[in-house]
Scaffold this motif. Structure first.
Motif, mmCIF file in Angstrom:
data_model
loop_
_atom_site.group_PDB
_atom_site.id
_atom_site.type_symbol
_atom_site.label_atom_id
_atom_site.label_comp_id
_atom_site.label_asym_id
_atom_site.label_seq_id
_atom_site.Cartn_x
_atom_site.Cartn_y
_atom_site.Cartn_z
ATOM 1 N N VAL A 259 -10.115 -4.404 -2.843
ATOM 2 C CA VAL A 259 -9.678 -3.177 -2.038
ATOM 3 C C VAL A 259 -10.875 -2.126 -2.321
ATOM 4 O O VAL A 259 -11.530 -2.130 -3.096
ATOM 5 C CB VAL A 259 -8.393 -2.297 -2.936
ATOM 6 C CG1 VAL A 259 -6.993 -3.390 -2.589
ATOM 7 C CG2 VAL A 259 -8.804 -2.128 -4.289
ATOM 8 N N VAL B 33 0.953 -1.244 -0.020
ATOM 9 C CA VAL B 33 -0.111 0.072 -0.111
ATOM 10 C C VAL B 33 0.845 1.267 0.062
ATOM 11 O O VAL B 33 0.486 2.283 -0.687
ATOM 12 C CB VAL B 33 -1.054 0.044 1.239
ATOM 13 C CG1 VAL B 33 -1.732 1.296 1.466
ATOM 14 C CG2 VAL B 33 -1.794 -1.185 1.062
ATOM 15 N N SER C 95 -7.633 -10.299 -4.975
ATOM 16 C CA SER C 95 -8.241 -9.579 -3.702
ATOM 17 C C SER C 95 -8.929 -8.412 -3.981
ATOM 18 O O SER C 95 -9.460 -8.452 -5.192
ATOM 19 C CB SER C 95 -6.869 -9.145 -2.831
ATOM 20 O OG SER C 95 -6.174 -8.116 -3.540
ATOM 21 N N ILE D 255 -6.265 4.085 -0.277
ATOM 22 C CA ILE D 255 -6.780 2.624 0.049
ATOM 23 C C ILE D 255 -7.180 2.474 1.401
ATOM 24 O O ILE D 255 -6.208 2.619 2.300
ATOM 25 C CB ILE D 255 -5.668 1.380 -0.544
ATOM 26 C CG1 ILE D 255 -5.421 1.711 -2.011
ATOM 27 C CG2 ILE D 255 -6.356 0.068 -0.234
ATOM 28 C CD1 ILE D 255 -4.228 0.590 -2.602
ATOM 29 N N THR E 287 1.117 -3.648 3.957
ATOM 30 C CA THR E 287 -0.039 -4.537 3.346
ATOM 31 C C THR E 287 0.293 -4.760 1.772
ATOM 32 O O THR E 287 0.502 -3.875 0.986
ATOM 33 C CB THR E 287 -1.355 -4.153 3.558
ATOM 34 O OG1 THR E 287 -1.715 -4.113 4.863
ATOM 35 C CG2 THR E 287 -2.346 -5.121 3.059
ATOM 36 N N PRO F 75 -5.948 -1.739 5.979
ATOM 37 C CA PRO F 75 -4.441 -2.008 5.442
ATOM 38 C C PRO F 75 -3.522 -0.996 6.359
ATOM 39 O O PRO F 75 -3.998 0.162 6.416
ATOM 40 C CB PRO F 75 -4.456 -2.086 4.155
ATOM 41 C CG PRO F 75 -5.610 -1.006 3.868
ATOM 42 C CD PRO F 75 -6.629 -1.022 4.881
ATOM 43 N N LEU G 52 -0.702 -6.218 -1.741
ATOM 44 C CA LEU G 52 -1.849 -6.706 -2.547
ATOM 45 C C LEU G 52 -1.455 -7.860 -3.393
ATOM 46 O O LEU G 52 -0.818 -8.009 -4.021
ATOM 47 C CB LEU G 52 -2.617 -5.518 -3.645
ATOM 48 C CG LEU G 52 -2.658 -4.086 -2.779
ATOM 49 C CD1 LEU G 52 -3.378 -3.409 -3.896
ATOM 50 C CD2 LEU G 52 -3.488 -4.342 -1.534
ATOM 51 N N TYR H 65 -9.162 -3.660 2.636
ATOM 52 C CA TYR H 65 -8.470 -4.572 1.758
ATOM 53 C C TYR H 65 -9.175 -5.890 2.296
ATOM 54 O O TYR H 65 -9.164 -6.336 3.644
ATOM 55 C CB TYR H 65 -6.949 -4.620 2.144
ATOM 56 C CG TYR H 65 -6.135 -5.790 1.402
ATOM 57 C CD1 TYR H 65 -6.316 -5.999 -0.090
ATOM 58 C CD2 TYR H 65 -5.455 -6.835 1.984
ATOM 59 C CE1 TYR H 65 -5.534 -6.767 -0.630
ATOM 60 C CE2 TYR H 65 -4.747 -7.613 1.315
ATOM 61 C CZ TYR H 65 -4.820 -7.583 -0.285
ATOM 62 O OH TYR H 65 -4.164 -8.791 -0.812
ATOM 63 N N GLN H 66 -9.526 -6.935 1.424
ATOM 64 C CA GLN H 66 -9.988 -8.215 1.681
ATOM 65 C C GLN H 66 -9.155 -9.215 0.963
ATOM 66 O O GLN H 66 -9.221 -9.247 -0.207
ATOM 67 C CB GLN H 66 -11.286 -8.336 1.187
ATOM 68 C CG GLN H 66 -12.111 -9.339 1.472
ATOM 69 C CD GLN H 66 -13.453 -9.449 1.238
ATOM 70 O OE1 GLN H 66 -13.977 -8.612 0.281
ATOM 71 N NE2 GLN H 66 -14.543 -10.393 1.861
#
Length: 228
Positions: free
Chosen positions: A205, A164, A203, A179, A197, A193, A199, A182-183
């Motif tokens: 965002v 990030v 995923s 951002i 973190t 995040p 990415l 975040y998943q």
């Protein structure tokens, strides 16, 4: 919280239903006896038959104890009148639906804390859905001045494998965008995040940005990863 809703149309009843589910005490005011009966029997709200801009009806409905009030009546003029009365009776938090933008300033002047433009919001949502089908969802704040979009990270896009912090420092990432969620995977919880973190592919965002930067954000996120 005791919430008073003026108008038992689709928006008013849907709002009442959600608030009841969340544990609030809700009262609806509408001139239609059928709508009032539905609010009582199907929604679980209290309902008062009569005009939502009548002081007698408002007092009967308990406006003096309302912590929040939503004016979602048939016309902007009626909503304006209800907001004015709500302010007069000391309701601390007042929301209003607005159809025509000419009513935005009058609604603010008489005391509306939040104004929801249903037409503009619907049109904006549909335009974004057509222009950006890859965006899972989008929320608008401050009358459309801020947008939060939920975006999937494709396997071979520019941001995969980057942190990030690296993304935020990239000159191509639009200034003022951030951002905020975040998943990692669809079955995992959404997290907040930090700079470290990283990415991962597939995923999701959450990004906050301004409407004018929306296209730049999507182009940046989905750009091909030429370094892989």
């Amino acid at each position: 919280m005791y919430v008073l809703i003026g108008g038992a149309g689709l928006v008013g009843l849907s709002l009442a239903h959600k608030l009841v589910e969340l544990g609030h005490t809700v009262a609806v005011i509408d001139i239609d006896p059928t709508a009032c009966r539905y609010a009582r029997e199907q929604v679980g709200a209290m309902a008062f038959e009569g005009s939502a801009v009548s002081t007698e009806v408002l007092l009967e409905a308990g406006i003096r104890k309302a912590g929040s009030l939503a004016a979602v009546l048939r016309s902007d003029a009626l909503n304006l009148a209800m907001v004015t009365l709500a302010k007069h009776y000391g309701v601390p938090h007042i929301l209003s639906r607005m159809r025509h933008p000419d009513f935005a300033e009058p609604l603010r002047l008489v005391g509306a804390n939040h104004i929801i433009s249903t037409v503009e919001l619907s049109v904006s949502t549909m335009v974004n859905a057509i222009e950006y089908p890859q965006v899972k969802s989008m929320m608008h704040f401050e009358q459309g001045q801020i947008e939060v979009l939920k975006l999937s990270i494709p396997n071979n896009c520019y941001v995969v494998g980057r942190s990030v912090a690296q993304i935020a420092q990239d000159s191509r990432f639009p200034t003022g965008s951030l951002i905020i969620g975040y998943q990692p995977h669809p079955h995992e919880d959404l997290m907040i995040p930090n700079g470290s973190t990283v990415l991962q592919p597939d995923s999701t965002v959450l990004i906050v940005t301004k409407p004018g930067c929306l296209h730049q954000v999507i182009d940046f996120i989905e750009g091909c990863n030429t370094n892989s």
